[in-house]
Structure formats: structure tokens, C-alpha cells
Enzyme design. Sequence first.
Site, mmCIF file in Angstrom:
data_model
loop_
_atom_site.group_PDB
_atom_site.id
_atom_site.type_symbol
_atom_site.label_atom_id
_atom_site.label_comp_id
_atom_site.label_asym_id
_atom_site.label_seq_id
_atom_site.Cartn_x
_atom_site.Cartn_y
_atom_site.Cartn_z
ATOM 1 N N SER A 1 12.369 -13.441 20.023
ATOM 2 C CA SER A 1 12.124 -14.896 19.996
ATOM 3 C C SER A 1 13.215 -15.705 20.704
ATOM 4 O O SER A 1 12.882 -16.655 21.429
ATOM 5 C CB SER A 1 11.952 -15.378 18.550
ATOM 6 O OG SER A 1 10.779 -14.823 18.028
ATOM 7 N N THR B 1 10.713 -14.286 9.614
ATOM 8 C CA THR B 1 10.179 -12.923 9.622
ATOM 9 C C THR B 1 10.468 -12.271 8.282
ATOM 10 O O THR B 1 10.895 -12.954 7.332
ATOM 11 C CB THR B 1 10.712 -12.150 10.863
ATOM 12 O OG1 THR B 1 10.034 -10.902 10.918
ATOM 13 C CG2 THR B 1 12.213 -11.920 10.842
ATOM 14 N N LYS C 1 8.420 -14.215 4.679
ATOM 15 C CA LYS C 1 7.179 -14.869 5.109
ATOM 16 C C LYS C 1 6.351 -15.469 3.955
ATOM 17 O O LYS C 1 5.640 -16.442 4.151
ATOM 18 C CB LYS C 1 6.316 -13.898 5.911
ATOM 19 C CG LYS C 1 6.827 -13.685 7.330
ATOM 20 C CD LYS C 1 5.882 -12.795 8.106
ATOM 21 C CE LYS C 1 6.190 -12.915 9.585
ATOM 22 N NZ LYS C 1 5.158 -12.330 10.431
ATOM 23 N N ASN D 1 5.116 -18.193 9.462
ATOM 24 C CA ASN D 1 6.147 -17.641 10.363
ATOM 25 C C ASN D 1 6.866 -18.732 11.155
ATOM 26 O O ASN D 1 7.732 -18.426 11.961
ATOM 27 C CB ASN D 1 5.550 -16.588 11.309
ATOM 28 C CG ASN D 1 4.677 -17.220 12.377
ATOM 29 O OD1 ASN D 1 4.159 -18.322 12.196
ATOM 30 N ND2 ASN D 1 4.510 -16.544 13.473
ATOM 31 N N GLY E 1 -5.119 -1.956 8.552
ATOM 32 C CA GLY E 1 -3.895 -2.552 8.004
ATOM 33 C C GLY E 1 -4.260 -3.648 7.023
ATOM 34 O O GLY E 1 -5.397 -4.165 7.046
ATOM 35 N N ALA E 2 -3.305 -3.981 6.147
ATOM 36 C CA ALA E 2 -3.586 -5.029 5.154
ATOM 37 C C ALA E 2 -2.354 -5.894 4.914
ATOM 38 O O ALA E 2 -2.248 -6.559 3.886
ATOM 39 C CB ALA E 2 -4.064 -4.392 3.850
ATOM 40 N N GLY F 1 0.776 -8.625 6.796
ATOM 41 C CA GLY F 1 0.790 -9.974 7.351
ATOM 42 C C GLY F 1 -0.067 -10.116 8.600
ATOM 43 O O GLY F 1 -0.882 -11.047 8.695
ATOM 44 N N TYR G 1 4.129 -4.492 19.996
ATOM 45 C CA TYR G 1 4.520 -4.913 21.345
ATOM 46 C C TYR G 1 5.639 -4.060 21.944
ATOM 47 O O TYR G 1 6.001 -4.232 23.105
ATOM 48 C CB TYR G 1 4.917 -6.393 21.375
ATOM 49 C CG TYR G 1 5.983 -6.788 20.382
ATOM 50 C CD1 TYR G 1 7.323 -6.559 20.646
ATOM 51 C CD2 TYR G 1 5.643 -7.385 19.180
ATOM 52 C CE1 TYR G 1 8.294 -6.912 19.728
ATOM 53 C CE2 TYR G 1 6.598 -7.737 18.253
ATOM 54 C CZ TYR G 1 7.927 -7.507 18.539
ATOM 55 O OH TYR G 1 8.882 -7.851 17.629
ATOM 56 N N GLY H 1 -0.107 -6.305 22.111
ATOM 57 C CA GLY H 1 0.893 -6.881 21.207
ATOM 58 C C GLY H 1 1.747 -7.934 21.894
ATOM 59 O O GLY H 1 2.178 -8.909 21.270
HETATM 60 P P1 NAP Z 1 3.365 -5.388 6.956
HETATM 61 O O1 NAP Z 1 2.990 -6.675 6.339
HETATM 62 O O2 NAP Z 1 4.527 -4.625 6.463
HETATM 63 O O3 NAP Z 1 2.079 -4.408 6.901
HETATM 64 C C1 NAP Z 1 2.160 -3.119 7.408
HETATM 65 C C2 NAP Z 1 0.786 -2.449 7.355
HETATM 66 O O4 NAP Z 1 0.888 -1.195 8.025
HETATM 67 C C3 NAP Z 1 0.300 -2.164 5.947
HETATM 68 O O5 NAP Z 1 -1.100 -2.270 5.910
HETATM 69 C C4 NAP Z 1 0.746 -0.706 5.756
HETATM 70 O O6 NAP Z 1 -0.066 0.022 4.869
HETATM 71 C C5 NAP Z 1 0.514 -0.150 7.135
HETATM 72 N N1 NAP Z 1 1.354 1.026 7.377
HETATM 73 C C6 NAP Z 1 2.719 1.086 7.339
HETATM 74 N N2 NAP Z 1 3.126 2.329 7.637
HETATM 75 C C7 NAP Z 1 2.007 3.071 7.846
HETATM 76 C C8 NAP Z 1 1.771 4.424 8.178
HETATM 77 N N3 NAP Z 1 2.784 5.289 8.343
HETATM 78 N N4 NAP Z 1 0.492 4.841 8.316
HETATM 79 C C9 NAP Z 1 -0.547 3.990 8.149
HETATM 80 N N5 NAP Z 1 -0.391 2.695 7.828
HETATM 81 C C10 NAP Z 1 0.875 2.235 7.690
HETATM 82 O O7 NAP Z 1 3.620 -5.572 8.538
HETATM 83 P P2 NAP Z 1 2.975 -6.650 9.534
HETATM 84 O O8 NAP Z 1 3.879 -7.803 9.665
HETATM 85 O O9 NAP Z 1 1.543 -6.866 9.181
HETATM 86 O O10 NAP Z 1 3.086 -5.839 10.919
HETATM 87 C C11 NAP Z 1 2.162 -4.822 11.242
HETATM 88 C C12 NAP Z 1 2.324 -4.492 12.732
HETATM 89 O O11 NAP Z 1 2.043 -5.659 13.500
HETATM 90 C C13 NAP Z 1 3.764 -4.087 13.092
HETATM 91 O O12 NAP Z 1 3.672 -3.080 14.064
HETATM 92 C C14 NAP Z 1 4.352 -5.353 13.694
HETATM 93 O O13 NAP Z 1 5.352 -5.082 14.644
HETATM 94 C C15 NAP Z 1 3.135 -5.966 14.356
HETATM 95 N N6 NAP Z 1 3.200 -7.439 14.507
HETATM 96 C C16 NAP Z 1 3.165 -7.926 15.769
HETATM 97 C C17 NAP Z 1 3.164 -9.279 15.985
HETATM 98 C C18 NAP Z 1 3.113 -9.780 17.404
HETATM 99 O O14 NAP Z 1 3.428 -10.950 17.644
HETATM 100 N N7 NAP Z 1 2.703 -8.964 18.346
HETATM 101 C C19 NAP Z 1 3.213 -10.179 14.911
HETATM 102 C C20 NAP Z 1 3.238 -9.652 13.608
HETATM 103 C C21 NAP Z 1 3.240 -8.268 13.429
HETATM 104 P P3 NAP Z 1 0.296 0.140 3.291
HETATM 105 O O15 NAP Z 1 -0.334 -1.063 2.657
HETATM 106 O O16 NAP Z 1 -0.326 1.419 2.902
HETATM 107 O O17 NAP Z 1 1.800 0.154 3.183
#
Ligand code: NAP
Length: 270
Positions: free
Chosen positions: A21, A64, A68, A89, A126-127, A129, A213, A234
Site C-alpha cells: 500500500s 489489515t 479488520k 479495510n 474460502g470463508a 474476509g 497477488y 489478485g
Molecule cells: P482470512 O480471513 O484469514 O481467510 C482465509 C481463508 O483461507 C479461510 O477460509 C481459510 O479456511 C482458508 N485457508 C487458510 N489456509 C488454508 C489451507 N491451507 N487450505 C485451504 N484453505 C485455507 O484471509 P483473507 O483476508 O480472506 O485472505 C484470503 C486470501 O485473499 C489471501 O491469499 C490474501 O492474500 C488474499 N487477499 C487479497 C486481497 C487483494 O487485494 N488482492 C485482499 C484481501 C485478501 P479456514 O476457515 O478453514 O481457516
Amino acid sequence: MTEKEKKLFCIIGYPVAHSLSPVMQNSAFGKKKINAQYYIFSSKDLKNTLKFLKQMNFSGFNITMPFKQDIIKYAYKKSIEVKKLGATNTALIKNKKLFLYNTDYYAAKKLLGKYKLKNKKALVIGAGGAANAIVLALKELGAKVFVTNRTFPKAKKLAKKFKVKTIKKSEAEKEEFYLIANATPMGMGPLKEKLPCTRKLIEKAHLVYESIYNPVETEFLKEARRNNCRCITGIDMLLEQGYKAFELFTDKKAPEKEMRKAIEKEIKKN
Ligand code: NAP
């Protein structure tokens, strides 16, 4: 303009040291000749961080992990999407009061809104943020949304919140989805070689949405491109949420080309 008038922004959270950022927002301030600086503020103590940012007259900040959700109790005003998602965010500070937004949701809605998704089947993996933001955007765009997640009760909770369906991974394999969205770390860090779903499911899709990303081209995106599937990356998401944050911070249109160039240059360095 004097140094005293310089507007201050930052990203708060922990860990936050590798955030892109500052590069993105500082390049935009430079391009638009705005007297502002964007910093990294690494902290695990939300209450004192907010106190400090108000005392130092910061104008706004990004949020972050792990703040959040926790920060919402300090809000003076929440945007509709923050109320719906229960996560934020981006914050503005006006008269020491916090105004909260969710630009991940804006990013997902804008990127997915370029496609005709009404009544199309969409699988969100996924579930957390990112998944919440994508599910809300897809629901509002009229897609038929299905959520799956490693911890299935979390998928159920998310699906209930937005009145969409859940599907077990094994069941999803038998179906065909127009869109597949990855909102997990499957494809980054130690999971770099992993796909969030089977190749067979990707073969049947027309559009994929990757949240990761770094790396820029995940295995999921590579596999989708091999199948002539359209891709939202991403980086696209990171940039869109950054453009929206810049617009909230400055009331000016984001210099999109400049911000993309800055991010791509920074990622190449790593
Ligand atoms: P989060 O709230 O921690 O959620 C993580 C999710 O991934 C949960 O559903 C978790 O499942 C699952 N997970 C974690 N480890 C896993 C594994 N080994 N196998 C299968 N599922 C797994 O994270 P988030 O903020 O949503 O971020 C998720 C992804 O999006 C990350 O890669 C992050 O870098 C990316 N992201 C990108 C942007 C962007 O601007 N491009 C913005 C936000 C996030 P459980 O419920 O089972 O733990």
C-alpha cells in the site's frame, strides 16, 4: 504547502511490514502532486494506535489483520457495506472521528461487474474476509453463489449471512461453475504449488477470480489461462481496492496507470 500541512496516511496491522500500500499510495500522491505521505504502522495494540493516529492528525488509514473486525466498535460512521460485512479495510479520520469503508468489496464489485453474472453459477472457495467481500459482490450482481471452505461450518455461517448456498468440495467437483473465485492462500507461500480446486473444475469454468497477488501468476491463473478462461487477478483486486482508498483519502480520481506501474515494479524486485 508547508511540511505542517502535509496530510498523513498509513496502514495499520500486524504483520504489515511487506504491505504494498505505501508504494501504491505514495506513487499516486506524487503523480497528483498531493502533499501527503503514506506510512506503515506495525502494531498489535489497536486502542493505542488509534489514539496516536488521532493525536498526530492522521487523515486516514488502511486496516489489515488482525484489526479488520475489531476496529468497528470504534466507528463514528460505517458505510453500508461495512455494516453488511462486519469488516473494514479503510478509515478516514474527521474531527477525531472514524468513518469506515470496505474497499475490498468495491474492488470485487467493480471487477466482477464487468461480466454478465446474473443467474450464473459461482463457486467461492474460502470463508474469510476476502470471501465475504466477493460473496456480497456476487450476490448483488445476481449470481447463484455457492460457498465452500476447509472448515465447513464457517462456509455455512457466511452462506447464511448473505442467503447463498454451501457446497462440499467433493460435491462441487460434479457440478459446473461459470465462475470460480479463490479466497484462500492456496497458491502462495508454502502453498505456492497448490490449486484451490481440481483442474477438472477449472476446465469447466469461463471466468476465474484470484485473490492472491504474490505470486502474480498463481497455478490457479496459469491453469485457467491454459483453458482459455478469462481471469481477474489478485493484482487487479489489490489495485482496485487501492484506487478506491485513494479516492476516499483525497476526493480525487486515482492515477490508475501510475499506481499499477508502481506495484508491478515493486513486485518484480521481490
Ligand atoms: P482470512 O480471513 O484469514 O481467510 C482465509 C481463508 O483461507 C479461510 O477460509 C481459510 O479456511 C482458508 N485457508 C487458510 N489456509 C488454508 C489451507 N491451507 N487450505 C485451504 N484453505 C485455507 O484471509 P483473507 O483476508 O480472506 O485472505 C484470503 C486470501 O485473499 C489471501 O491469499 C490474501 O492474500 C488474499 N487477499 C487479497 C486481497 C487483494 O487485494 N488482492 C485482499 C484481501 C485478501 P479456514 O476457515 O478453514 O481457516
